[in-house]
Design an enzyme around this catalytic site. Structure first.
Site, PDB file in Angstrom:
ATOM      1  N   ASP A  18       0.868  -1.242   0.047  1.00 24.58           N
ATOM      2  CA  ASP A  18       0.063  -0.110   0.071  1.00 24.58           C
ATOM      3  C   ASP A  18       0.839   1.276   0.018  1.00 24.58           C
ATOM      4  O   ASP A  18       0.616   2.052  -0.875  1.00 24.58           O
ATOM      5  CB  ASP A  18      -1.033   0.011   1.411  1.00 24.58           C
ATOM      6  CG  ASP A  18      -0.497  -0.643   2.427  1.00 24.58           C
ATOM      7  OD1 ASP A  18       0.860  -0.503   2.657  1.00 24.58           O
ATOM      8  OD2 ASP A  18      -1.245  -1.259   3.246  1.00 24.58           O
ATOM      9  N   ARG A 244       6.136 -11.020  -4.367  1.00 27.42           N
ATOM     10  CA  ARG A 244       4.858 -11.152  -3.675  1.00 27.42           C
ATOM     11  C   ARG A 244       4.277  -9.836  -3.818  1.00 27.42           C
ATOM     12  O   ARG A 244       4.869  -8.723  -4.093  1.00 27.42           O
ATOM     13  CB  ARG A 244       5.167 -11.625  -2.302  1.00 27.42           C
ATOM     14  CG  ARG A 244       5.502 -10.074  -1.289  1.00 27.42           C
ATOM     15  CD  ARG A 244       5.598 -10.624   0.087  1.00 27.42           C
ATOM     16  NE  ARG A 244       5.384  -9.306   0.728  1.00 27.42           N
ATOM     17  CZ  ARG A 244       5.852  -9.152   2.238  1.00 27.42           C
ATOM     18  NH1 ARG A 244       6.331 -10.154   2.813  1.00 27.42           N
ATOM     19  NH2 ARG A 244       5.833  -8.135   2.570  1.00 27.42           N
ATOM     20  N   GLU A 246       1.538  -6.634  -4.799  1.00 28.88           N
ATOM     21  CA  GLU A 246       0.928  -5.806  -6.185  1.00 28.88           C
ATOM     22  C   GLU A 246       2.144  -4.974  -6.654  1.00 28.88           C
ATOM     23  O   GLU A 246       2.488  -5.133  -7.802  1.00 28.88           O
ATOM     24  CB  GLU A 246      -0.261  -5.146  -5.564  1.00 28.88           C
ATOM     25  CG  GLU A 246      -0.703  -4.078  -6.925  1.00 28.88           C
ATOM     26  CD  GLU A 246      -2.031  -3.435  -6.493  1.00 28.88           C
ATOM     27  OE1 GLU A 246      -2.186  -2.240  -6.691  1.00 28.88           O
ATOM     28  OE2 GLU A 246      -2.841  -4.021  -5.887  1.00 28.88           O
TER      29      GLU A 246
END
Length: 350
Positions: A18, A244, A246
């Site tokens: 994020d 791993r 996004e």
């Protein structure tokens, strides 16, 4: 209309994807002349992710008092603080309000991208979906990224970390969630001279704990926390990337070398559909069904969804598959270019 003032909101949940996506977005926008404020509830990861900051980006606490900007981007549905939303509603010219959603290759992304969500306070929130097709918002990709990779010298960069690659040794980078089947992977890598570069974090300790006690051809090197530019250089240095999340999987795609995705497990098995959807897109784009089938077996095994396959894709067709996929993505507009155009259009429409 060209909107100059952007406010981005980010909540750090349990990993770094994020904040990684939010920082790349903020820095890319600022590099194109926009003034950017990043409101974040935990700025600690930026100390290693972006130790020098970025010109034009101001980092503030998530709930810091501030006037509302021309564009407000909440990443992954984190919702700006109520007091800030109230100031958004009080503006004489409402800001363009964007919910930057999660990345997926699933079909719903094309249906949902760009849809409005009217709010009770009279504002409209717009859903903006990253994606892999022309009917989505594209992917983060800074101008000049490909040129930087073309000029890159991997042995020189590895030398800055005190690492020397041996003759004939393949380089593998490893970044995964701590529950990954490290023992099985490392056993399979220990069949030819291999240098495994372990990214910092929980997976580093887990991988070292499961390393073969008497490795025949395997060397393992623990890495420090890397800035985002150095993380890209790590991927460029490798012959095979295990990634791993996004942010890192998109950077692996831009690297153009073979990669394997460790997908975050979800309780409703939604991650299985998500993994299959990406492989479906990649295989359809490249037209290499044989490599696609082998990759599906390998990706599923690495994510704990199947047993290890007897055969992995051969290096040369696997690299060609990844480079054909990258070429398809490079032909499309990047996320920031699309996002700026989208927000200018919504502002002009009133």
């Amino acid at each position: 209309m060209h909107l100059q003032r952007w406010d981005l909101f980010c909540r750090v949940i349990d990993n770094y994807g994020d904040v990684g996506v939010s920082w790349r977005l903020a820095a890319d926008l600022a590099s194109r002349g926009h003034a950017v404020r990043l409101f974040i509830d935990d700025a600690q990861p930026l100390q290693w992710m972006a130790p020098g900051g970025a010109p034009g980006v101001q980092v503030l606490a998530f709930d810091a008092a501030a006037d509302a900007a021309d564009v407000v981007v909440e990443t992954f549905g984190c919702d700006p603080p109520p007091a800030y939303v109230q100031r958004m509603a009080e503006r004489s010219v409402p800001p363009v309000w964007i919910n930057l959603e999660y990345l997926s290759a699933e079909a719903y992304v094309e249906r949902s991208h760009g849809l409005p969500s009217p709010q009770r306070n009279g504002l409209t929130k717009w859903f903006f979906y990253p994606g892999f097709t022309p009917r989505t918002g594209g992917l983060l990709c800074e101008p000049g990224l490909a040129a930087a990779q073309a000029a890159f010298d991997r042995d020189a960069w590895l030398g800055t970390l005190g690492i020397e690659r041996r003759a004939g040794e393949r380089v593998v980078s490893l970044f995964a969630y701590p529950q990954a089947p490290f023992a099985g992977l490392l056993q399979r890598l220990d069949t030819e001279p291999t240098l495994v570069l372990l990214c910092a974090g929980a997976s580093q300790a887990a991988a070292l704990a499961q390393a073969p006690r008497a490795a025949r051809t395997l060397r393992m090197q623990a890495l420090p926390w890397l800035s985002q530019p150095d993380f890209d250089r790590l991927l460029w240095s490798a012959d095979l990337n295990f990634m791993r999340g996004e942010d890192s999987i998109v950077r692996a795609m831009w690297a153009g070398v073979p990669f394997v995705w460790h997908i975050y497990p979800q309780h409703d098995e939604a991650h299985v559909t998500k993994l299959d959807a990406l492989l479906d897109r990649m295989t359809a784009a490249t037209g290499d069904d044989a490599t696609g089938r082998q990759l599906r077996a390998l990706w599923q095994a690495w994510s704990g969804l199947a047993t290890w396959p007897d055969e992995w894709p051969a290096s040369r067709p696997w690299r060609a598959y990844c480079q054909a996929w990258r070429q398809q993505l490079q032909a499309r507009r990047d996320l920031v270019s699309q996002l700026v155009s989208f927000c200018d259009e919504k502002a002009a429409a009133g």
